[in-house]
Design a protein around this motif. Structure first.
Motif, short mmCIF file in Angstrom:
data_model
loop_
_atom_site.label_atom_id
_atom_site.label_comp_id
_atom_site.label_asym_id
_atom_site.label_seq_id
_atom_site.Cartn_x
_atom_site.Cartn_y
_atom_site.Cartn_z
N ARG A 1 24.72 37.98 36.06
CA ARG A 1 24.43 38.89 37.16
C ARG A 1 25.41 40.03 37.07
NH1 ARG A 1 24.56 41.46 41.38
NH2 ARG A 1 23.55 41.35 43.33
N TYR A 2 24.85 41.21 36.90
CA TYR A 2 25.66 42.43 36.83
C TYR A 2 25.62 43.10 38.19
CZ TYR A 2 25.56 42.00 31.75
OH TYR A 2 25.73 41.56 30.46
N SER A 3 26.75 43.65 38.61
CA SER A 3 26.82 44.41 39.85
C SER A 3 27.82 45.54 39.64
CB SER A 3 27.24 43.51 41.02
OG SER A 3 28.47 42.90 40.77
N ILE B 1 19.24 47.59 34.26
CA ILE B 1 18.76 47.22 32.92
C ILE B 1 19.41 45.93 32.45
CG2 ILE B 1 18.85 47.89 30.49
CD1 ILE B 1 18.41 50.81 31.52
N CYS B 2 20.70 45.82 32.63
CA CYS B 2 21.42 44.60 32.20
C CYS B 2 20.87 43.36 32.91
CB CYS B 2 22.91 44.74 32.45
SG CYS B 2 23.70 45.97 31.40
N ASN B 3 20.58 43.47 34.19
CA ASN B 3 20.02 42.34 34.93
C ASN B 3 18.59 42.03 34.48
OD1 ASN B 3 22.15 41.46 36.63
ND2 ASN B 3 21.85 43.26 37.90
N LEU C 1 21.18 40.79 29.66
CA LEU C 1 22.00 41.18 28.53
C LEU C 1 23.20 40.26 28.37
CD1 LEU C 1 22.42 43.54 26.43
CD2 LEU C 1 24.06 44.44 28.08
N GLU C 2 23.42 39.82 27.15
CA GLU C 2 24.64 39.07 26.84
C GLU C 2 25.81 40.06 26.95
OE1 GLU C 2 24.95 35.81 26.08
OE2 GLU C 2 22.80 35.47 26.24
N GLU D 1 26.52 48.68 23.63
CA GLU D 1 25.31 49.32 23.12
C GLU D 1 24.51 49.97 24.26
OE1 GLU D 1 23.09 46.63 20.58
OE2 GLU D 1 24.98 45.90 19.74
N VAL D 2 24.50 49.33 25.42
CA VAL D 2 23.81 49.91 26.57
C VAL D 2 24.52 51.18 27.02
CG1 VAL D 2 23.13 49.54 28.98
CG2 VAL D 2 22.86 47.69 27.31
#
Length: 75
Positions: free
Chosen positions: A6-8, A56-58, A62-63, A69-70
């Motif tokens: 979970r990205y925040s 996008i990561c969520n 994304l590992e 790279e993102v």
């Protein structure tokens, strides 16, 4: 077993000797048990850019080791 991430994002205050205090956004990464894995500081002062990266990561789960790279796609 693949971990879910979970990205925040967080708004934080930073200091640089040339420009003084300023606000920028950091990205926080948690794993599926809500343990903090990493905080990537001072990504951008542009909230919309950081929101897009987080979304996008969520979406793609994304590992964390590929987050650079993102960033390259948005810089």
């Amino acid at each position: 077993m693949r971990e879910n991430y979970r990205y925040s994002y967080l708004k934080e205050r930073y200091y640089h000797e040339d420009i003084g205090s300023y606000y920028s956004y950091a990205i926080k990464i948690n794993n599926y048990v809500k343990q903090s894995i990493s905080i990537l500081p001072d990504i951008s002062p542009d909230e919309e850019v950081v929101k897009k990266i987080v979304r996008i990561c969520n979406e793609i789960q994304l590992e964390p080791e590929y987050i650079d790279e993102v960033f390259e796609q948005f810089v």
